[in-house]
Design an enzyme around this catalytic site. Sequence first.
Site, PDB file in Angstrom:
ATOM      1  N   GLY A 201       6.331  -2.621  11.311  1.00 18.14           N
ATOM      2  CA  GLY A 201       7.192  -3.670  11.062  1.00 18.14           C
ATOM      3  C   GLY A 201       6.144  -4.557  10.286  1.00 18.14           C
ATOM      4  O   GLY A 201       5.430  -4.437   9.516  1.00 18.14           O
ATOM      5  N   LEU A 227      12.295   3.735   9.774  1.00 21.27           N
ATOM      6  CA  LEU A 227      11.292   2.858   9.152  1.00 21.27           C
ATOM      7  C   LEU A 227       9.676   3.209   9.755  1.00 21.27           C
ATOM      8  O   LEU A 227       9.498   2.938  10.979  1.00 21.27           O
ATOM      9  CB  LEU A 227      11.633   1.316   9.443  1.00 21.27           C
ATOM     10  CG  LEU A 227      10.717   0.134   8.864  1.00 21.27           C
ATOM     11  CD1 LEU A 227      10.784   0.312   7.511  1.00 21.27           C
ATOM     12  CD2 LEU A 227      11.096  -1.128   9.661  1.00 21.27           C
ATOM     13  N   ASP A 228       9.058   3.329   8.844  1.00 19.92           N
ATOM     14  CA  ASP A 228       7.544   3.470   9.326  1.00 19.92           C
ATOM     15  C   ASP A 228       7.231   4.654  10.216  1.00 19.92           C
ATOM     16  O   ASP A 228       6.296   4.632  10.886  1.00 19.92           O
ATOM     17  CB  ASP A 228       6.960   2.276  10.023  1.00 19.92           C
ATOM     18  CG  ASP A 228       7.059   1.109   9.110  1.00 19.92           C
ATOM     19  OD1 ASP A 228       6.881   1.293   7.706  1.00 19.92           O
ATOM     20  OD2 ASP A 228       6.927  -0.130   9.369  1.00 19.92           O
ATOM     21  N   GLU A 229       8.055   5.546  10.301  1.00 19.42           N
ATOM     22  CA  GLU A 229       7.970   6.808  10.975  1.00 19.42           C
ATOM     23  C   GLU A 229       7.925   8.104  10.180  1.00 19.42           C
ATOM     24  O   GLU A 229       7.794   9.241  10.873  1.00 19.42           O
ATOM     25  CB  GLU A 229       9.118   6.997  11.993  1.00 19.42           C
ATOM     26  CG  GLU A 229       9.130   5.768  12.875  1.00 19.42           C
ATOM     27  CD  GLU A 229      10.218   5.830  14.076  1.00 19.42           C
ATOM     28  OE1 GLU A 229      10.744   6.911  14.420  1.00 19.42           O
ATOM     29  OE2 GLU A 229      10.434   4.833  14.837  1.00 19.42           O
TER      30      GLU A 229
END
Length: 299
Positions: A201, A227-229
Amino acid sequence: MAQAVLAVVSVLGKDQKGVVAQFATYMADRGINIEDIEQRVVRGFFVMDMLVDLKELNCDLTEIITGLIELGRKIEMEVRVHLHSERRQKKLALLVSKEPHCLQQLIDDTKHGKLHGKVVGVFANHADLEPVAKEAGLPFTWMSAEDGEGHFNWLHKKLAEVGADLVVLARYMRILPTRIVAAYRHRIINIHPSLLPYFPGAAPYKQAYESGVRVHGCTAHFVTEQLDEGPVILQDVFHINVGLDQLEDVKRKGLELEANVLSKAVQLYLDEELVVVEGKVIFKPGISRFLRQDQAANA
């Protein structure tokens, strides 16, 4: 002596006995000589690259390619054939916002021959980095993201127009919508300023500084709807001198590392040294090594 007609046959799938033998027999029966081979098993998946010479081919090339793909299908393996004579530079679309460090690194590495691709456009949600792109001779265009839907419609259209093979988020500070992510599955690379899954995040440098960790870093990964995975390509670290380093020191160290890690990840993709299998990145050094050998032989 007839000049070699080289191709790379890539095979990927769940590990099983006899794969190499089946493909080697298929090649030999059709007058194809295997010049070199790289194979490995990672997490139960078999990965193989074969450098082959087609100059003594005794049947039609289309028939060979179709037959290799069909052989792969029978044993539930994915097969790709890359003809050296038909290789082309992949097209890169760079997405930016206001921070210049990643864009500048990609420009510098392209200029010095480290990135074997062609930048076909720099697309932004702010005009700030236009001078950087223009100085490098790159086409730059931007549209405000105040109207998010309008911005992403514009961006999607632009990516299609330039025929982007790879989309690079060079500190582009917007979350891409599902339709763009789906259109470029495993072809969008982002740099996140933390060692994912830690500090995902917003404001990860601030999070790291306030938490007192002594090691922080950044992650280059493929973008997914989560998100961001997305699948991690590369990670690297820097040290924080707790008690002496201020937040600005942490950011300075991080920005330099971000640019290098992102550029290295893009290089791996362009050199076809990786593949995504079940959400994880597997490295496959065969093709790039074969290409370097071929380039050296023709130098």
